[in-house]
Motif scaffolding. Structure first.
Motif, PDB file in Angstrom:
ATOM      1  N   SER A   1     -89.567  -5.202 -53.843  1.00  0.00           N
ATOM      2  CA  SER A   1     -89.941  -4.096 -52.974  1.00  0.00           C
ATOM      3  C   SER A   1     -89.418  -4.398 -51.575  1.00  0.00           C
ATOM      4  CB  SER A   1     -91.457  -3.919 -52.948  1.00  0.00           C
ATOM      5  OG  SER A   1     -91.828  -2.907 -52.034  1.00  0.00           O
ATOM      6  N   LEU A   2     -88.666  -3.476 -51.011  1.00  0.00           N
ATOM      7  CA  LEU A   2     -88.071  -3.688 -49.694  1.00  0.00           C
ATOM      8  C   LEU A   2     -88.454  -2.563 -48.746  1.00  0.00           C
ATOM      9  CD1 LEU A   2     -84.418  -4.770 -50.663  1.00  0.00           C
ATOM     10  CD2 LEU A   2     -86.358  -6.251 -50.104  1.00  0.00           C
ATOM     11  N   SER A   3     -88.762  -2.926 -47.515  1.00  0.00           N
ATOM     12  CA  SER A   3     -89.024  -1.945 -46.461  1.00  0.00           C
ATOM     13  C   SER A   3     -87.697  -1.541 -45.820  1.00  0.00           C
ATOM     14  CB  SER A   3     -89.955  -2.542 -45.403  1.00  0.00           C
ATOM     15  OG  SER A   3     -91.194  -2.889 -45.973  1.00  0.00           O
ATOM     16  N   PRO A   4     -87.633  -0.363 -45.190  1.00  0.00           N
ATOM     17  CA  PRO A   4     -86.378   0.089 -44.569  1.00  0.00           C
ATOM     18  C   PRO A   4     -86.019  -0.752 -43.343  1.00  0.00           C
ATOM     19  CG  PRO A   4     -88.163   1.574 -43.999  1.00  0.00           C
ATOM     20  CD  PRO A   4     -88.711   0.621 -45.021  1.00  0.00           C
ATOM     21  N   PHE A   5     -84.716  -0.813 -43.047  1.00  0.00           N
ATOM     22  CA  PHE A   5     -84.250  -1.550 -41.875  1.00  0.00           C
ATOM     23  C   PHE A   5     -82.857  -1.081 -41.493  1.00  0.00           C
ATOM     24  CE2 PHE A   5     -83.320  -3.908 -45.747  1.00  0.00           C
ATOM     25  CZ  PHE A   5     -81.985  -4.256 -45.636  1.00  0.00           C
ATOM     26  N   LEU A   6     -82.472  -1.403 -40.287  1.00  0.00           N
ATOM     27  CA  LEU A   6     -81.100  -1.197 -39.818  1.00  0.00           C
ATOM     28  C   LEU A   6     -80.389  -2.533 -39.840  1.00  0.00           C
ATOM     29  CD1 LEU A   6     -81.642   1.126 -36.708  1.00  0.00           C
ATOM     30  CD2 LEU A   6     -80.642   1.788 -38.887  1.00  0.00           C
ATOM     31  N   ILE A   7     -79.129  -2.539 -40.275  1.00  0.00           N
ATOM     32  CA  ILE A   7     -78.387  -3.794 -40.363  1.00  0.00           C
ATOM     33  C   ILE A   7     -76.976  -3.587 -39.847  1.00  0.00           C
ATOM     34  CG2 ILE A   7     -77.636  -3.334 -42.748  1.00  0.00           C
ATOM     35  CD1 ILE A   7     -77.917  -6.397 -43.246  1.00  0.00           C
ATOM     36  N   GLU A   8     -76.467  -4.581 -39.148  1.00  0.00           N
ATOM     37  CA  GLU A   8     -75.101  -4.507 -38.629  1.00  0.00           C
ATOM     38  C   GLU A   8     -74.108  -4.362 -39.769  1.00  0.00           C
ATOM     39  OE1 GLU A   8     -74.050  -6.748 -34.654  1.00  0.00           O
ATOM     40  OE2 GLU A   8     -75.266  -8.074 -35.923  1.00  0.00           O
ATOM     41  N   THR A   9     -73.158  -3.465 -39.604  1.00  0.00           N
ATOM     42  CA  THR A   9     -72.188  -3.229 -40.665  1.00  0.00           C
ATOM     43  C   THR A   9     -71.157  -4.349 -40.767  1.00  0.00           C
ATOM     44  OG1 THR A   9     -70.798  -1.903 -39.176  1.00  0.00           O
ATOM     45  CG2 THR A   9     -72.438  -0.722 -40.513  1.00  0.00           C
ATOM     46  N   THR A  10     -71.025  -5.140 -39.719  1.00  0.00           N
ATOM     47  CA  THR A  10     -70.070  -6.242 -39.708  1.00  0.00           C
ATOM     48  C   THR A  10     -70.749  -7.507 -39.187  1.00  0.00           C
ATOM     49  OG1 THR A  10     -68.253  -4.701 -39.263  1.00  0.00           O
ATOM     50  CG2 THR A  10     -67.816  -7.029 -38.893  1.00  0.00           C
ATOM     51  N   ALA A  11     -70.530  -8.612 -39.868  1.00  0.00           N
ATOM     52  CA  ALA A  11     -71.083  -9.894 -39.412  1.00  0.00           C
ATOM     53  C   ALA A  11     -70.163 -10.512 -38.360  1.00  0.00           C
ATOM     54  CB  ALA A  11     -71.242 -10.846 -40.590  1.00  0.00           C
ATOM     55  N   SER A  12     -70.713 -11.404 -37.566  1.00  0.00           N
ATOM     56  CA  SER A  12     -69.953 -12.080 -36.518  1.00  0.00           C
ATOM     57  C   SER A  12     -70.003 -13.585 -36.718  1.00  0.00           C
ATOM     58  CB  SER A  12     -70.528 -11.735 -35.138  1.00  0.00           C
ATOM     59  OG  SER A  12     -70.522 -10.346 -34.908  1.00  0.00           O
ATOM     60  N   GLU A  13     -68.961 -14.258 -36.300  1.00  0.00           N
ATOM     61  CA  GLU A  13     -68.968 -15.716 -36.329  1.00  0.00           C
ATOM     62  C   GLU A  13     -70.047 -16.228 -35.382  1.00  0.00           C
ATOM     63  OE1 GLU A  13     -65.602 -18.308 -36.188  1.00  0.00           O
ATOM     64  OE2 GLU A  13     -64.266 -16.715 -36.884  1.00  0.00           O
ATOM     65  N   ILE A  14     -70.732 -17.265 -35.798  1.00  0.00           N
ATOM     66  CA  ILE A  14     -71.827 -17.824 -35.011  1.00  0.00           C
ATOM     67  C   ILE A  14     -71.416 -19.173 -34.437  1.00  0.00           C
ATOM     68  CG2 ILE A  14     -74.164 -18.778 -35.161  1.00  0.00           C
ATOM     69  CD1 ILE A  14     -74.793 -16.677 -37.225  1.00  0.00           C
TER      70      ILE A  14
ATOM     71  N   GLY B   1     -77.079 -28.785 -37.753  1.00  0.00           N
ATOM     72  CA  GLY B   1     -76.375 -27.748 -37.006  1.00  0.00           C
ATOM     73  C   GLY B   1     -75.443 -26.963 -37.905  1.00  0.00           C
ATOM     74  N   ILE B   2     -75.278 -25.684 -37.595  1.00  0.00           N
ATOM     75  CA  ILE B   2     -74.415 -24.841 -38.423  1.00  0.00           C
ATOM     76  C   ILE B   2     -72.969 -25.301 -38.318  1.00  0.00           C
ATOM     77  CG2 ILE B   2     -75.946 -22.860 -38.109  1.00  0.00           C
ATOM     78  CD1 ILE B   2     -73.742 -21.741 -36.222  1.00  0.00           C
ATOM     79  N   SER B   3     -72.196 -24.978 -39.336  1.00  0.00           N
ATOM     80  CA  SER B   3     -70.782 -25.333 -39.358  1.00  0.00           C
ATOM     81  C   SER B   3     -69.990 -24.260 -38.622  1.00  0.00           C
ATOM     82  CB  SER B   3     -70.309 -25.460 -40.807  1.00  0.00           C
ATOM     83  OG  SER B   3     -68.949 -25.816 -40.867  1.00  0.00           O
ATOM     84  N   VAL B   4     -69.610 -24.547 -37.400  1.00  0.00           N
ATOM     85  CA  VAL B   4     -68.899 -23.568 -36.573  1.00  0.00           C
ATOM     86  C   VAL B   4     -67.533 -23.266 -37.195  1.00  0.00           C
ATOM     87  CG1 VAL B   4     -67.937 -23.091 -34.298  1.00  0.00           C
ATOM     88  CG2 VAL B   4     -70.090 -24.338 -34.516  1.00  0.00           C
ATOM     89  N   GLY B   5     -67.224 -21.985 -37.268  1.00  0.00           N
ATOM     90  CA  GLY B   5     -65.976 -21.551 -37.871  1.00  0.00           C
ATOM     91  C   GLY B   5     -66.134 -21.156 -39.325  1.00  0.00           C
ATOM     92  N   TYR B   6     -67.256 -21.577 -39.931  1.00  0.00           N
ATOM     93  CA  TYR B   6     -67.519 -21.271 -41.336  1.00  0.00           C
ATOM     94  C   TYR B   6     -68.843 -20.535 -41.526  1.00  0.00           C
ATOM     95  CZ  TYR B   6     -63.816 -24.662 -42.193  1.00  0.00           C
ATOM     96  OH  TYR B   6     -62.613 -25.324 -42.199  1.00  0.00           O
ATOM     97  N   THR B   7     -69.486 -20.164 -40.430  1.00  0.00           N
ATOM     98  CA  THR B   7     -70.810 -19.543 -40.499  1.00  0.00           C
ATOM     99  C   THR B   7     -70.800 -18.201 -39.778  1.00  0.00           C
ATOM    100  OG1 THR B   7     -71.813 -21.744 -40.452  1.00  0.00           O
ATOM    101  CG2 THR B   7     -73.263 -19.872 -40.066  1.00  0.00           C
ATOM    102  N   ILE B   8     -71.328 -17.178 -40.459  1.00  0.00           N
ATOM    103  CA  ILE B   8     -71.419 -15.853 -39.863  1.00  0.00           C
ATOM    104  C   ILE B   8     -72.857 -15.352 -40.005  1.00  0.00           C
ATOM    105  CG2 ILE B   8     -69.010 -15.254 -40.266  1.00  0.00           C
ATOM    106  CD1 ILE B   8     -69.874 -13.707 -42.745  1.00  0.00           C
TER     107      ILE B   8
END
Length: 329
Positions: free
Chosen positions: A116-129, A314-321
Motif C-alpha cells: 500500500s503506497l500513499s501519493p507523492f511527487l518525485i523528481e523525474t531525473t536523478a542527480s549525482e550526489i 561514505g557514498i561512492s562519489v561518481g557512482y551514486t545518484i
C-alpha cells in the motif's frame, strides 16, 4: 484535498485531471507549480501523468498511491529468448553456476508481493550526489584544466587529491565548470533533505516508480539485447544502424521518469542500507555476460552484493545518484 488512486485517476477525463492538478498545485509549498498533464508510453504501458515544476530545471511527476499495488517479479511466467539463453550459458559456464536462467532471475529479483503506497511527487531525473561547485581560480582546477584536450567539448577530466576528487567539465559553447567531491553518508543526506521538506523514495516506492505499472522484467518489456551492455554505444560486429536501434533504457518510462539507465550508478532510497537501479558496474567490469549486465536494470533487481550497502560508509562519489520525493499524505 483527497488525492485519487491510479484507478480513479484513469477514470477522469483529461480536463478533469488538469483541473485536479491545478488545485493540487495551490496546496503545494513554493516554488512548486503545475506544469501539464502528459501521456507517456514505454513498452506496452501508457500512462497519463501530472507534471509539476519546482526550480527552473527541475520536474516532478505525481505518483498516485493505492491499495494492493503489485511489486516483485514472477519468473515462472517469464520465457527467456534464445539470445538470453545463449548469453546465460556463457556466464554460467565461466562462473560455474548451476541455476537455469529463470532460477537465477528469480533469486536476483524481489519476490511478488502487494503493498500500500500513499501519493507523492518525485523528481523525474536523478542527480549525482557528492559534488559541489568549485571556482575556476582554484589551483587544483587549473591543474585539471591543463589535462583537458584543446577544443574538445563535452569532455571531463578528473584528478584525485587526498580524500577528495576534482572534476572539470567542458560544455558546448566552450564554458567550463568545476566540482569537488565531498564525503557524505546516507544519514547526512537524509537530514539535509528533511530540512528542505523532502526525502528519498522508499525501496518499494522506487520499484513501483521504475516499473510504472508493468509486470514485465524490465519497464520496457521482458527482454534486452544480448550483443552489448547498457553502456555500450555499439558492438564490434555492429553496423552503423546499431547505434540507434536500442535506447529504451534511456527513455522516460510510462510515469515520465528517467530511471535505472546506467548500471554504474546506484540510486539511494530512504532505507539506509539499500540502493536500487544498478550494481556499481561490477558485472560489466567483470565481463560477466551481456544479459546479466542488463539484469541490473530490471525493475525488481535486488542482489544483496549490489543492493545492500553500509549506511555508515561514505557514498561512492561518481557512482551514486538520488532523487527527491515530496510526500503528499
Amino acid at each position: 484535498m483527497r488525492i485519487p488512486d491510479r484507478t480513479e485517476w484513469n477514470r477522469l477525463s483529461y480536463d478533469q485531471q488538469v483541473a485536479f492538478s491545478q488545485n493540487l498545485a495551490k496546496q503545494l509549498p513554493p516554488p512548486f507549480a503545475f506544469k501539464e498533464v502528459k501521456t507517456f508510453t514505454l513498452g506496452d504501458v501508457t500512462q497519463r501523468v501530472a507534471l509539476f515544476s519546482a526550480e527552473e530545471t527541475t520536474e516532478f511527476s505525481l505518483i498516485l498511491g493505492g491499495e494492493d499495488i503489485h511489486l516483485g517479479f514472477d519468473s515462472s511466467n517469464w520465457q527467456p529468448n534464445s539470445d538470453e539463453v545463449e548469453s546465460w550459458a556463457v556466464t554460467a559456464g565461466e562462473y560455474g553456476i548451476e541455476d537455469s536462467l529463470s532460477e537465477y532471475v528469480d533469486k536476483a529479483t524481489t519476490q511478488c508481493r502487494k503493498v500500500s503506497l500513499s501519493p507523492f511527487l518525485i523528481e523525474t531525473t536523478a542527480s549525482e550526489i557528492g559534488w559541489h561547485p568549485l571556482g575556476l581560480d582554484d589551483l587544483r582546477v587549473k591543474e585539471a584544466i591543463e589535462g583537458l584536450p584543446e577544443g574538445v567539448q563535452n569532455c571531463r577530466h578528473l584528478i584525485c587529491r587526498g580524500d577528495c576528487q576534482i572534476r572539470v567539465t567542458t560544455h558546448e559553447g566552450g564554458y567550463i565548470t568545476a566540482e569537488i567531491s565531498d564525503q557524505l553518508t546516507h544519514e547526512l543526506l537524509v537530514a539535509d533533505l528533511q530540512q528542505q521538506g523532502f526525502r528519498f523514495p522508499t525501496s518499494d516506492e522506487w520499484e513501483y516508480v521504475c516499473g510504472a505499472g508493468t509486470s514485465t522484467l524490465f519497464r520496457w518489456g521482458d527482454h534486452a539485447p544480448c550483443d552489448r551492455y547498457p553502456t555500450d554505444i555499439k558492438s564490434p560486429e555492429a553496423t552503423f544502424a546499431f547505434i540507434t536501434d536500442w535506447n529504451y533504457h534511456r527513455q522516460p518510462n510510462a510515469f515520465g521518469i528517467s530511471i535505472a539507465e546506467n548500471p554504474y550508478q546506484c540510486e539511494l532510497v530512504a532505507d539506509s542500507n539499500t540502493s536500487r537501479g544498478g550494481d556499481g558496474g561490477s558485472t560489466i567490469c567483470g565481463g560477466e555476460g551481456f544479459f546479466i549486465g542488463w539484469l541490473t536494470l530490471a525493475t525488481a533487481y535486488f542482489e544483496d552484493h549490489a543492493c545492500i550497502i553500509d549506511p555508515d560508509v561514505g557514498i561512492s562519489v561518481g557512482y551514486t545518484i538520488g532523487r527527491r520525493v515530496l510526500p503528499l499524505d
